[in-house]
Enzyme design. Structure first.
Site, short mmCIF file in Angstrom:
data_model
loop_
_atom_site.label_atom_id
_atom_site.label_comp_id
_atom_site.label_asym_id
_atom_site.label_seq_id
_atom_site.Cartn_x
_atom_site.Cartn_y
_atom_site.Cartn_z
N THR A 75 0.82 -1.22 0.00
CA THR A 75 0.00 0.00 0.00
C THR A 75 0.85 1.27 0.00
OG1 THR A 75 -1.87 -1.07 1.05
CG2 THR A 75 -1.67 1.28 1.41
N SER A 90 1.23 -11.47 -2.16
CA SER A 90 1.89 -12.23 -3.23
C SER A 90 3.37 -12.47 -2.95
CB SER A 90 1.73 -11.51 -4.57
OG SER A 90 0.38 -11.52 -4.95
N THR A 131 1.50 -4.40 4.25
CA THR A 131 1.35 -4.71 5.68
C THR A 131 0.69 -6.06 5.92
OG1 THR A 131 -0.78 -3.58 5.74
CG2 THR A 131 1.16 -2.28 6.33
N ASP A 132 -0.01 -6.58 4.89
CA ASP A 132 -0.77 -7.82 5.11
C ASP A 132 0.08 -8.98 5.59
OD1 ASP A 132 -2.91 -6.37 4.26
OD2 ASP A 132 -3.21 -7.45 2.37
N1 ASP Z 1 -3.26 -3.60 2.90
C1 ASP Z 1 -2.00 -3.97 2.43
C2 ASP Z 1 -0.91 -2.96 2.78
O1 ASP Z 1 -1.08 -2.35 3.77
C3 ASP Z 1 -1.89 -4.43 1.04
C4 ASP Z 1 -0.65 -5.22 0.94
O2 ASP Z 1 -0.29 -5.92 1.87
O3 ASP Z 1 0.01 -5.12 -0.11
O4 ASP Z 1 0.07 -2.76 2.16
#
Ligand code: ASP
Length: 348
Positions: free
Chosen positions: A18, A64, A93-94
């Site tokens: 993100t 991914s 963050t995921d």
């Molecule tokens: N919500 C996620 C982030 O905070 C999306 C991800 O992990 O790419 O980055």
């Protein structure tokens, strides 16, 4: 020495997420921004007097990323840290709670590795990426954080990779260490270390994607169908039991069958606290399961336990070494019983 010669040096590895997203032509946001662009967008970085180099390592959402991506990243960090004070990783963050812990298990140098990201993408009001990146760079450059392995910096808090969890889908305070709390904080641009970890836990391993360690979360009325279906398809499993590490009595037999062929680690689905050891005596209790050869995850939550088991299996560890490593990393045995030398002792 001039202030420029005296500058500390940090390398930022961009992996997407993100923090690096912008609007796509088909709707929604997706990773597009390079690490150079992220660094250029940080207000106040020039006043911090820290030289920053960048490596565009991946550009994917956190979901991914793979185990082998992180093993490759650990090697890239090792190759670039010789003349730097620390490294920063920006990513989705995921999966930070898993990637940071894997990096912590693989990173044996004294310089710290700080992982960060953003909950609000750069198109939103109050995007948190620039503040998190600045905080991570300031922490990576600070000598107090040497010999602390991999840490997560988010929302002006500094967390141990082995404890931190993503606890909320949207909050900028999503990263919490429910067991143990943060190791430190940033205030007025100064990172401060308040707590120390007892030891570092590095495994001499190069984990790939060829090992299968699922997490099986036990639910009310679980009849064991999924558990039985795993036999013959996995290298190990983490059971996220209810409460202090319990399963329905009818799961005991299939778990015992599985434990005869692969390591079975018992964690808790509650998200904080330790697996119990000596309280309950019913079939499927922690006492029952541990007596049948399951390995306690201790304070490690199921996601961390999976990463540790995967890494130990990739190092071809035998059952006794796996148990020994979990005792130390899980916090229920003397931390000094970690099976390999601690880099902090070597580099301090
Ligand atoms: N919500 C996620 C982030 O905070 C999306 C991800 O992990 O790419 O980055």
């Amino acid at each position: 020495m001039s202030p420029v010669e005296n500058r500390r040096r940090v390398i930022v590895f961009g992996l997407g997420g993100t923090i690096a997203m912008s609007t796509t032509s088909t709707g929604g946001v997706a990773p597009t921004l390079s690490a150079d662009q992220l660094v250029a967008a940080v207000p106040g970085l020039s006043e911090a007097n820290i030289a920053v180099d960048v490596v565009n390592f991946r550009q994917v959402p956190g979901a991914s990323l793979t185990i082998s991506d992180i093993t490759e990243l650990a090697e890239a960090i090792r190759g670039q840290l010789a003349d730097a004070d620390g490294a920063v990783v920006t990513q989705g963050t995921d999966t930070i709670e898993e990637t940071a812990y894997l990096l912590d298990l693989l990173h044996d140098q004294a310089q710290p590795v700080l992982v960060t990201g953003a909950m609000r993408n750069p198109t939103l009001a109050g995007a948190d990426g620039p503040a998190n990146l600045l905080a991570a760079i300031q922490t990576a450059a600070h000598p107090a954080f040497r010999n602390h392995g991999c840490l997560v910096v988010f929302n002006d808090e500094i967390h141990a990779a082995r404890r931190v969890r993503k606890t909320h889908t949207t909050s900028t305070a999503t990263f919490q260490s429910p067991t143990g709390g943060p190791l430190g904080y940033l205030a007025e641009g100064q990172p401060r270390l308040l707590n120390h970890l007892s030891t570092r836990t590095v495994v001499p391993a190069k984990p790939g994607d060829d090992i299968r360690v699922p997490i099986l979360t036990v639910g009310l009325g679980d009849d064991g169908t999924l558990l039985r279906a795993l036999t013959g398809h996995i290298d190990g499993v983490v059971i996220a039991g209810v409460g202090g590490g319990h399963v329905p009595s009818r799961l005991v037999a299939p778990i015992e069958t599985l434990a005869a062929t692969v390591p079975v680690v018992l964690a808790s689905r509650t998200g904080s606290g330790s697996v119990l050891q000596s309280t309950y005596g019913f079939p499927g209790s922690e006492r029952d399961l541990l007596a049948r050869g399951m390995i306690s995850a201790g304070y490690l939550d199921p996601l961390k336990a999976r990463i540790l088991l995967h890494t130990l299996l990739s190092a071809n560890c035998e059952a006794a070494t796996i148990s020994q490593a979990f005792g130390s990393a899980g916090g229920y045995a003397n931390p000094e019983t970690w099976p390999w030398p601690t880099p902090s002792a070597k580099d301090a």
